[in-house]
Design an enzyme around this catalytic site. Structure first.
Site, PDB file in Angstrom:
ATOM      1  N   GLU A   1       0.815  58.294  42.019  1.00  0.00           N
ATOM      2  CA  GLU A   1       1.927  57.340  41.960  1.00  0.00           C
ATOM      3  C   GLU A   1       3.247  58.047  41.635  1.00  0.00           C
ATOM      4  O   GLU A   1       3.993  57.673  40.728  1.00  0.00           O
ATOM      5  CB  GLU A   1       1.619  56.223  40.962  1.00  0.00           C
ATOM      6  CG  GLU A   1       0.391  55.426  41.369  1.00  0.00           C
ATOM      7  CD  GLU A   1       0.012  54.322  40.392  1.00  0.00           C
ATOM      8  OE1 GLU A   1       0.673  54.197  39.345  1.00  0.00           O
ATOM      9  OE2 GLU A   1      -0.948  53.588  40.677  1.00  0.00           O
TER      10      GLU A   1
ATOM     11  N   GLU B   1      -7.193  54.601  44.506  1.00  0.00           N
ATOM     12  CA  GLU B   1      -7.369  53.896  43.230  1.00  0.00           C
ATOM     13  C   GLU B   1      -7.503  52.418  43.545  1.00  0.00           C
ATOM     14  O   GLU B   1      -6.633  51.839  44.195  1.00  0.00           O
ATOM     15  CB  GLU B   1      -6.184  54.164  42.299  1.00  0.00           C
ATOM     16  CG  GLU B   1      -6.377  53.651  40.882  1.00  0.00           C
ATOM     17  CD  GLU B   1      -5.259  54.143  39.953  1.00  0.00           C
ATOM     18  OE1 GLU B   1      -4.957  55.365  39.974  1.00  0.00           O
ATOM     19  OE2 GLU B   1      -4.690  53.315  39.217  1.00  0.00           O
TER      20      GLU B   1
END
Length: 817
Positions: free
Chosen positions: A413, A490
């Protein structure tokens, strides 16, 4: 009390070849202090903060978590675990260098953080990143005989989004060699060609010492029994001291999660016929490929990755690495049907990779949680420009011979996804370095800002585009991805607390607790109990349920797998209760912080485990009087398609999984069951309508006994007499028939005598402030786990568990030898 340094001869080496090389693990006789005045003797690996106490003052952060969509700063009291990891730590010990050794190297597998290494008062090395393996050449600073080794660490506030641990939390090894020595990080063994009858290996081996004349490498490939099955040699070393050779192995045994076969390369380095050094390197024969046509392929066979993300802490052990605990984690995940882990969001330990190699667990080895743009004030962004290439280099060189690692991850991220100009360049630079050091593996990263990542060309750079959540974006951007596939890097972030069942049962995204969300209700979090329902219907405002991911995995052939957030609860990040005290650990885990399976474990098992059937009923059937007569839904997690439920012998109807409903495609549910004490039984049926199995749960009677179930890595109640082996004892309060009392919260005490010591205890309650290292704790939902460390001398470790309030006790014996 201040203690003098302990001088000792080094322990027996891990490997000694004609006394050319000694490798010594430096575990005992360290002295530790946080102020350089008061010293205590400790063993390494060591986490100075895990003993507590818990307190919201430790690293109290008032921040807006941008990854969660927050724009306004709020108090996050448990974000980094509410443990005292901030500050300085100092370690020292004596190392003894025997005569005749000309080169000495220290290998640190990780030290938290910013370790400075000194020998005899002189700085010998430094490393910025607390998660990485690094080496320090101490040759210029040593003398024959005793030498003082010192390691100084510092952890600063707001440098982590979770509990990072504190101290020398991974092993330290001293490597002693003579005039000529092999550099293990130059050893690189990969499978170039693979067929049913042979494998062609490209083998690189290299030296760390100076080039000279008459140098030669001999390599023998040994199978699991030690038999030599192939060999090669070379006296052609390049300018970097590396020799390259191709070695053919006939009838190769392949490495896979189902059959984790390991070979050993025995590498000999000589000059003019005289042996200078010898090392061994375990490896596996296998191939990896990701493509539009085949998806993810291991050994030429397409398969969808069934993975989980794992933080590096080990619950009540903290960050201090331990092989027994790692084996317990991996075996538990494999029994669920999991075949891969993601080391999120940090570089793995060598011990963890060794365990994954031997047990058969594929790995996405991750590197960074941030690059230049800081996600927390004092995080890795401080070091990125100067250190990223050094850190990637060490990650790859130290780990590229592990067959379990199937891909590298260069980030999680990363905010640079949104930088249209620099973002793709930075991603390409990191990926290119991985390719340069290891051409055999693809590279990925977890992207959450997928609109920008795709439209700015950031995702197009990657070998494997990884999406964190964002299920609605899967189909939207699939056609824009040049790779022709994507990975759920994820997924889920479903939240639950073991044994906690909340009514009415309804899907919740917990947006009422998120200050940035349109559904936010000020003060709502303060009215809660800090727990999430075990019906597995709660997730975060930015995430989803397991069932949602499986629709994508099953229906879209170009989705190559997933990594669920997370396999185990971990310290810190208590979402959705980031603003609730005393929450100090996560709710995401499929297993809780003690390693006990939540109901969700069996939901994943029913989907992933293709070798064993699953039949799991929930909730428990021992509610109080206040629940009698009220609607209490019953779920069954099973791989069978249909089932009939009975309450006290009365049928509640037969249900079949329904692909058209969100919660009924992968679960069997009876939503209108009225609670009555007694028993609940499910009978499940196969696709032909035949009875295939059943499970019954009963109402517990009065508490009357303590039950203890012992787990060790040896699958028997015994431990090695090495001082490192651990037994995990699950303690339950039961009735006379052995039925657990699921609401019990009794205070228990623990005493370990004989050939063992009390190590830690954990009950899995994310709101408990009881310290892990004190021999007393309350049960949480009827259970907890006590950890016993075996001694270095053979004997019997005796654990006594006492419930003083009920005048109950239980004593068990664990053999140590």
């Amino acid at each position: 009390m201040k203690k003098g340094l302990i001088t000792m001869l080094l322990a027996a080496p891990l490997s000694v070849f004609a006394q050319q090389r000694q490798e010594i693990t430096l575990s005992d006789n360290w002295l530790f202090s946080q102020n350089k005045s008061d010293w205590q003797t400790v063993c390494v690996p060591h986490d100075w903060a895990i003993a507590g106490p818990f307190d919201k003052k430790w690293d109290l952060q008032k921040v807006a978590i941008e990854q969660n969509g927050e724009t306004e700063a709020t108090e996050k009291s448990g974000r980094s675990g509410a443990l005292p990891w901030i500050g300085e730590g100092h370690y020292k010990r004596t190392i003894t260098i025997p005569e005749g050794y000309k080169h000495a190297m220290l290998v640190f597998d990780g030290a938290m953080s910013e370790p400075t290494v000194s020998i005899n008062g002189m700085q010998a090395g430094y490393w910025a990143y607390g998660y990485n393996t690094f080496r320090v050449n101490i040759t210029p600073f040593i003398q024959t005989g005793d030498n003082l080794l010192e390691v100084d660490l510092q952890n600063v506030e707001e440098s982590s989004r979770w509990y990072p641990g504190a101290g020398i939390y991974r092993p330290v090894k001293l490597v002693l060699t003579k005039y000529g020595w092999i550099d293990p990080w130059k050893t690189y063994i990969r499978t170039r060609e693979l067929s049913a009858n042979l494998a062609v290996l490209d083998v690189n081996v290299g030296i760390g010492s100076a080039l000279d004349g008459g140098l030669k490498f001999d390599v023998e490939i040994c199978d699991a029994t030690g038999k030599v099955v192939a060999s090669g040699s070379s006296d052609d070393l390049n300018n970097e001291g590396i020799a390259q050779m191709a070695i053919t192995v006939n009838q190769p045994q392949l490495w896979s999660p189902e059959s984790p076969y390991l070979y050993t390369a025995r590498i000999k380095y000589s000059q003019s016929g005289e042996l200078l050094d010898e090392v061994t390197q375990k490896f596996g024969i296998r191939t990896i490929k990701c493509s539009k046509d085949g998806g993810f392929q291991l050994n030429g066979v397409s398969r969808k990755i069934k993975g989980v993300c794992l933080h590096h802490d080990l619950g009540p052990l903290g960050a201090a690495i331990n092989k027994s605990a790692l084996i317990r984690q991996i075996k538990m995940m494999k029994a669920m049907g999991c075949d891969a882990i993601r080391t999120s969001h940090n570089m793995p330990s060598q011990m963890q990779m060794d365990v994954c190699d031997s047990l058969g667990m594929m790995v996405m080895a991750e590197s960074f949680d941030m690059w230049k743009y800081p996600k927390c004030k004092n995080g890795y962004a401080r070091f990125f420009d100067e250190w990223w290439a050094k850190d990637i280099t060490n990650l790859v060189l130290a780990n590229r011979n592990h067959p379990s690692i199937i891909m590298w991850s260069i980030g999680n991220e990363i905010p640079e996804q949104g930088n249209k100009v620099e973002g793709p360049k930075m991603a390409k630079a990191l990926q290119d370095l991985c390719h340069q050091l290891d051409p055999s593996r693809p590279v990925t990263q977890g992207m959450d800002r997928v609109d920008e990542a795709v439209n700015y060309g950031f995702a197009a750079v990657m070998d494997v585009p990884g999406y964190n959540y964002r299920l609605p974006k899967y189909k939207l951007y699939y056609e824009k991805l040049p790779q022709g596939f994507l990975l759920g890097s994820e997924t889920a972030s479903t939240v639950s607390s073991r044994g906690v069942y909340k009514f009415p049962v309804e899907i919740k995204d917990n947006s009422q607790y998120a200050s940035w969300s349109p559904g936010y209700i000020p003060g709502a979090v303060l009215k809660e109990d800090g727990q999430c329902s075990a019906y597995d219907v709660e997730h975060c405002s930015w995430s989803n349920l397991p069932d949602d991911d499986w629709v994508m995995q099953d229906d879209l052939p170009w989705v190559i797998g997933e990594f669920v957030w997370t396999g185990y609860d971990y310290l810190g990040e208590p979402t959705p209760y980031d603003e609730y005290w005393p929450s100090r650990s996560s709710y995401f885990g499929i297993c809780d912080l003690a390693g006990l399976p939540k109901d969700r474990y069996f939901l994943y098992r029913s989907k992933w485990n293709k070798d064993q059937h699953t039949i799991h009923l929930l909730p428990h059937w021992s509610f109080g009087k206040e629940r009698v007569g009220k609607v209490t839904p019953v779920y069954c997690y099973t791989d069978y398609p249909a089932g009939e439920l009975f309450v006290n012998g009365k049928s509640q109807g037969k249900v079949t999984k329904n692909p058209a409903e969100r919660l009924d495609r992968y679960r069997l549910r009876w939503n209108n069951v009225v609670y009555k004490p007694g028993e609940v039984k499910v009978v499940v049926y196969d696709t032909q309508g035949n009875k295939a199995g059943e499970q019954t749960i009963r109402t517990a009677g009065k508490p009357s006994a303590i039950a203890c179930d012992v787990w060790t890595q040896h699958d028997a109640p015994c431990l090695k007499a090495d001082g490192d082996d651990l037994a995990f004892v699950t303690v339950s309060l039961t009735d006379k028939n052995g039925i657990m009392i699921p609401e019990a919260d009794d205070q228990l005490t623990f005493e370990v005598t004989g050939a063992g010591t009390f190590e830690a205890v954990c009950n899995g309650d994310a709101t408990s402030l009881e310290p892990f290292k004190e021999p007393t704790m309350k049960l949480f939902k009827g259970q907890l786990v006590v950890i016993v460390r075996g001694a270095k001398q053979p004997g019997t470790a005796i654990l006594k568990v006492t419930d003083k309030s009920r005048k109950l006790s239980k004593t068990i014996e664990i053999k140590v030898g």
